[in-house]
Scaffold this active site. Structure first.
Site, short mmCIF file in Angstrom:
data_model
loop_
_atom_site.label_atom_id
_atom_site.label_comp_id
_atom_site.label_asym_id
_atom_site.label_seq_id
_atom_site.Cartn_x
_atom_site.Cartn_y
_atom_site.Cartn_z
N HIS A 157 0.81 -1.22 0.00
CA HIS A 157 0.00 0.00 0.00
C HIS A 157 0.84 1.27 0.00
O HIS A 157 0.28 2.37 -0.05
CB HIS A 157 -0.93 0.00 1.21
CG HIS A 157 -2.00 -1.04 1.15
ND1 HIS A 157 -3.31 -0.74 0.84
CD2 HIS A 157 -1.96 -2.39 1.35
CE1 HIS A 157 -4.04 -1.85 0.87
NE2 HIS A 157 -3.24 -2.86 1.17
N ASP A 365 3.58 9.31 -2.05
CA ASP A 365 2.43 8.57 -1.52
C ASP A 365 2.18 7.34 -2.39
O ASP A 365 2.34 7.40 -3.61
CB ASP A 365 1.18 9.44 -1.51
CG ASP A 365 0.40 9.33 -0.20
OD1 ASP A 365 0.56 8.31 0.48
OD2 ASP A 365 -0.34 10.27 0.13
#
Length: 478
Positions: A157, A365
């Site tokens: 993730h 991110d």
């Protein structure tokens, strides 16, 4: 029909839609197959024996939730240590913030061995196992060592840095070799896949068998980009709720003479929050017409306050915000509202909808789902504009946003000014294209794509979603 087994550091009850899109997406398949969700219980046992922990099992509908307690020493080295003080900063390109203590990696391996020992007796021969995130990279290797032969997939993730940054990790050879115990590794973006593949070839001397397929250590590994989405329908329902509507109406009335800019993040050095605040200051300095008009609402919820890097970040941010309000504020206008607490999720759609500009500008991110939530919350007839960092994984999908370099303060200020002055037809056109892609590649598409590549039967993936049972809402952070 194979049963799905999900393994993650923390669990969520799949019957509760308020647990978030990931729980809803995984809950669909878990409920269909009578699945198992396994992970840490959240309990830390003071004085507990390292490498040991009590197993707990309970039922949530057709899903078995199995959790393991952690000894205090294991929690410190596995979770606070190697996971969040080594892997998190390194994978976000911040070698300067990593703490490479040798006992951290030993605790990390010890807990992954513990999880493998506790999980193995719960498995069935035809199970399909889906492991999640950086806390559990070596779990498949530990399971294989115990004789596990089931198909195992892994999804990361967070972003993947370039090979030379990965190679700065002590024991990086062991860590990256452990990926070959998986059958499929899913990453957030094509850039992540490129970095991962280059490491395997340059550092591990893996053989490339075809597009994103590699062989090394006697095993073959498939790697792919599976950009995670949000549960669009769930977020739209949330936006129609009383709390979201009330928040929108109250904010619209209070700021009827202002143009709102909104940032919602965890307080984390990867999110680029100080850089965003500096860009807002640059906006006010370069474009004085925004004085008494533009107002930035900056929500930075608490995150790992016991880590020095986060305490320093909070102090820096509070100083920057105070300076802007002191230098530009007036009796009837406060340019920046900084909120260091968690805002209830049921209010988030209302906040997003009222904001003329959504600022999602991380330094790095994995994906950033707030960017997608901001788009979904907008009124299609009068939508706001998303200003998005090109270094967020979401930038590969959301090309109609205004993409910015968060290190370029002047460039960000200019992009914000463009967003504030953008004509309605252009805003509508950009929003329509963004919404089309977000709907197509939602969290259910992500689940189907990954599990399909892992070999889960089509009937499991295409069956209609199982309606979740009613439950009290709650919220939390990873």
């Amino acid at each position: 029909m194979s049963r799905l087994v999900v393994v993650s550091n923390r669990l969520a009850d799949p019957r509760r839609p308020a647990a978030g899109g990931l729980a809803v997406a995984l809950g669909d398949t878990l409920n269909r197959t009578g699945g198992l969700w396994f992970g840490w219980s959240g309990t830390v046992v003071p004085g507990g024996a390292p490498g040991e922990g009590q197993l707990h099992e309970r039922q949530a509908g057709r899903v078995t939730l199995a959790t393991v307690d952690l000894a205090e020493e294991d929690f410190a080295s596995y979770y606070q240590g190697y996971s969040n003080s080594v892997l998190w900063p390194v994978f976000h390109y911040r070698l300067d913030l990593a703490d490479f203590r040798s006992d951290y990696v030993e605790g990390y391996r010890r807990v992954n061995r513990l999880f493998a020992r506790k999980l193995l007796p719960l498995l069935r021969d035809d199970d399909v196992i889906w492991v999640h995130d950086y806390h559990l990279i070596p779990l498949a290797a530990e399971l294989r060592a115990l004789g596990c032969r089931q198909r195992i997939g892994f999804f990361l993730h967070i972003p993947v840095p370039p090979p030379l940054i990965l190679a700065a990790l002590p024991h990086h050879e062991w860590l990256m070799r452990s990926f070959f115990a998986y059958d499929l590794v899913g990453l957030q973006s094509q850039a992540d896949v490129a970095h991962f593949g280059r490491y395997l070839q340059d550092e591990s001397e893996a053989e490339r068998l075809g597009e994103n397929r590699f062989a090394s250590h006697g095993r073959q590994l498939q790697v792919g980009a599976f950009p995670i989405g949000i549960d669009v329908q769930e977020f739209e329902r949330l936006g129609r709720g009383a709390d979201a509507v009330q928040t929108y109406e109250a904010m619209r009335q209070e700021y009827s003479r202002r143009q709102l800019l909104l940032g919602i993040d965890r307080l984390d050095y990867s999110k680029g929050i100080p850089q965003r605040v500096r860009a807002f200051r640059e906006l006010l300095e370069r474009y004085p017409e925004n004085e008494h008009s533009a107002t930035l609402i900056m929500i930075a919820s608490p995150s790992r306050d016991d880590v020095h890097a986060y305490a320093d970040l909070r102090q820096e941010l509070e100083g920057l915000c105070g300076a802007i309000n002191g230098d530009f504020g007036d009796l009837d206008w406060m340019p920046l509202r900084y909120i260091h607490r968690t805002v209830a999720r049921k209010r988030v759609p209302g906040l997003c909808r009222v904001a003329r500009v959504g600022l999602v500008t991380p330094l790095r991110d994995g994906m950033n789902l707030v960017a997608k939530e901001y788009v979904v919350a907008q009124d299609p007839q009068d939508p706001g504009v998303l200003v998005l960092s090109r270094f967020a994984g979401a930038a590969e999908q959301l090309k109609e946003a205004l993409l910015v370099n968060p290190y370029d303060t002047q460039g960000m200020a200019e992009a914000i000014q463009t967003a504030l002055r953008m004509p309605l037809p252009e805003r509508q056109q950009r929003h329509a294209r963004l919404m089309e892609r977000i709907r197509q590649q939602d969290v259910h598409w992500w689940r189907r794509s990954f599990l399909g590549a892992l070999g889960v039967q089509d009937e499991v993936l295409s069956a209609p979603p199982v309606a979740p049972r009613a439950a009290r809402s709650h919220s939390g952070t990873r």
